[in-house]
Scaffold this active site. Structure first.
Site, short mmCIF file in Angstrom:
data_model
loop_
_atom_site.label_atom_id
_atom_site.label_comp_id
_atom_site.label_asym_id
_atom_site.label_seq_id
_atom_site.Cartn_x
_atom_site.Cartn_y
_atom_site.Cartn_z
N GLY A 99 15.35 9.34 28.43
CA GLY A 99 15.55 9.83 29.78
C GLY A 99 14.27 10.43 30.31
O GLY A 99 13.38 10.80 29.54
N CYS A 147 12.53 16.72 23.79
CA CYS A 147 12.11 16.57 25.18
C CYS A 147 10.66 16.10 25.20
O CYS A 147 9.83 16.63 24.46
CB CYS A 147 12.24 17.90 25.92
SG CYS A 147 11.77 17.80 27.66
N GLU A 190 18.65 16.07 31.62
CA GLU A 190 17.80 15.65 32.73
C GLU A 190 18.07 16.48 33.98
O GLU A 190 17.14 16.83 34.72
CB GLU A 190 18.00 14.16 33.05
CG GLU A 190 17.75 13.19 31.90
CD GLU A 190 16.43 13.40 31.19
OE1 GLU A 190 15.50 13.96 31.80
OE2 GLU A 190 16.33 13.05 30.01
N HIS A 193 16.23 19.62 34.10
CA HIS A 193 14.83 19.47 34.56
C HIS A 193 14.72 19.64 36.08
O HIS A 193 13.75 20.19 36.58
CB HIS A 193 14.28 18.08 34.18
CG HIS A 193 13.77 17.97 32.78
ND1 HIS A 193 12.72 18.73 32.29
CD2 HIS A 193 14.15 17.17 31.75
CE1 HIS A 193 12.49 18.39 31.03
NE2 HIS A 193 13.34 17.45 30.67
O1 GNR Z 1 13.93 11.19 24.72
C1 GNR Z 1 14.72 12.13 24.81
N1 GNR Z 1 15.69 12.27 23.87
C2 GNR Z 1 16.75 13.16 23.97
C3 GNR Z 1 17.51 13.39 22.84
C4 GNR Z 1 18.59 14.25 22.91
C5 GNR Z 1 18.90 14.88 24.09
C6 GNR Z 1 18.13 14.67 25.21
C7 GNR Z 1 17.06 13.81 25.16
S1 GNR Z 1 16.11 13.52 26.59
C8 GNR Z 1 14.57 13.11 25.90
C9 GNR Z 1 13.62 12.65 26.97
C10 GNR Z 1 13.34 13.79 27.92
O2 GNR Z 1 12.60 14.70 27.68
N2 GNR Z 1 13.98 13.77 29.06
O3 GNR Z 1 13.81 14.76 29.94
NI NI Z 2 13.35 16.51 28.75
#
Ligand code: GNR
Ligand code: NI
Length: 227
Positions: A99, A147, A190, A193
């Site tokens: 994400g 993240c 997300e 964020h």
């Molecule tokens: O790549 C991502 N893996 C993930 C794993 C568990 C819960 C949330 C995430 S999101 C993250 C990518 C990211 O930082 N999205 O903002």
């Molecule tokens: Ni993130």
């Protein structure tokens, strides 16, 4: 058949989409990527060549005030927003994420891209513009979250197990998603964020401070030292 060389070095931070060039020779030397493509593939239209090129943007990492900004609602889904979503998806795949929120590449718009499919061949991207959570399950589930803006740190976080999200898709059409499992966790991560919230904000002050301190020290380290 003849082949045409595509030289992408004139575009900075670019890569040729490997899903488009199949069987072609792709050489990657730093940011200079040279690919060959069958001529029958290539219309005279130069725009097509540009579309073969992906845009990978730098991901902003903690500590950085930009990540704490509240993102702004998008008025309508136009060409600019679609290009942003394309760039975000390329950036997310390149970083092996599931994400990405626009603010992570420095754009304070309420836009998210996701792809939680494990299969690298069959991509199933999801695009969320102005997402709103309509319904939250009171039951929680725990996932080990990471993240891209907090590289190399992971922690178990509790969030509602299911939620319904209302949003506009890539074409600006109104959609509702009933999410659960990893999908629900990811969309909530997300959407945090968009409010300037990171998963480390749910940890103890001690853990959070430690992570931010380590990340900030890492940033100070130069990549190369020339003596
Ligand atoms: O790549 C991502 N893996 C993930 C794993 C568990 C819960 C949330 C995430 S999101 C993250 C990518 C990211 O930082 N999205 O903002
Ligand atoms: Ni993130």
């Amino acid at each position: 058949t003849t082949t045409t060389s595509l030289i992408a070095s004139i575009f900075q931070n670019t890569k040729i989409d490997p899903t488009i060039i199949n069987g072609g020779i792709i050489n990657s030397i730093n940011n200079i990527i040279i690919g060959t493509i069958n001529n029958s593939f290539l219309p005279s239209d130069i725009n097509f060549v540009i579309k073969l090129v992906m845009a990978i943007k730098p991901i902003i990492t903690e500590p950085n005030k930009i990540l704490r900004q509240k993102s702004i609602e998008v008025e309508s889904v136009g060409k600019e927003e679609q290009k942003l979503m394309d760039d975000m998806l390329d950036t997310m795949y390149d970083a092996n994420g599931i994400g990405l929120a626009a603010i992570q590449i420095g754009v304070p718009k309420r836009i998210i891209v996701m792809d939680i499919a494990k299969n690298e061949e069959k991509r199933s991207p999801l695009y969320f513009v102005n997402p709103v959570i309509k319904n939250k399950n009171s039951e929680l589930s725990t996932y080990e979250e990471g993240c891209l803006s907090v590289p190399n740190y992971f922690a178990e976080i509790d969030r509602p197990k299911k939620c319904d999200v209302e949003y506009l898709d890539y074409n600006g059409e109104k959609k509702i998603l009933n999410a659960e499992g990893l999908l629900a966790t990811c969309i909530q991560h997300e959407m945090d964020h968009l409010e300037g919230v990171l998963f480390i904000d749910y940890l103890s002050k001690l853990k959070k401070t430690m992570i931010i301190k380590k990340l900030s020290k890492q940033k100070e380290k130069p990549d190369r030292i020339i003596v």
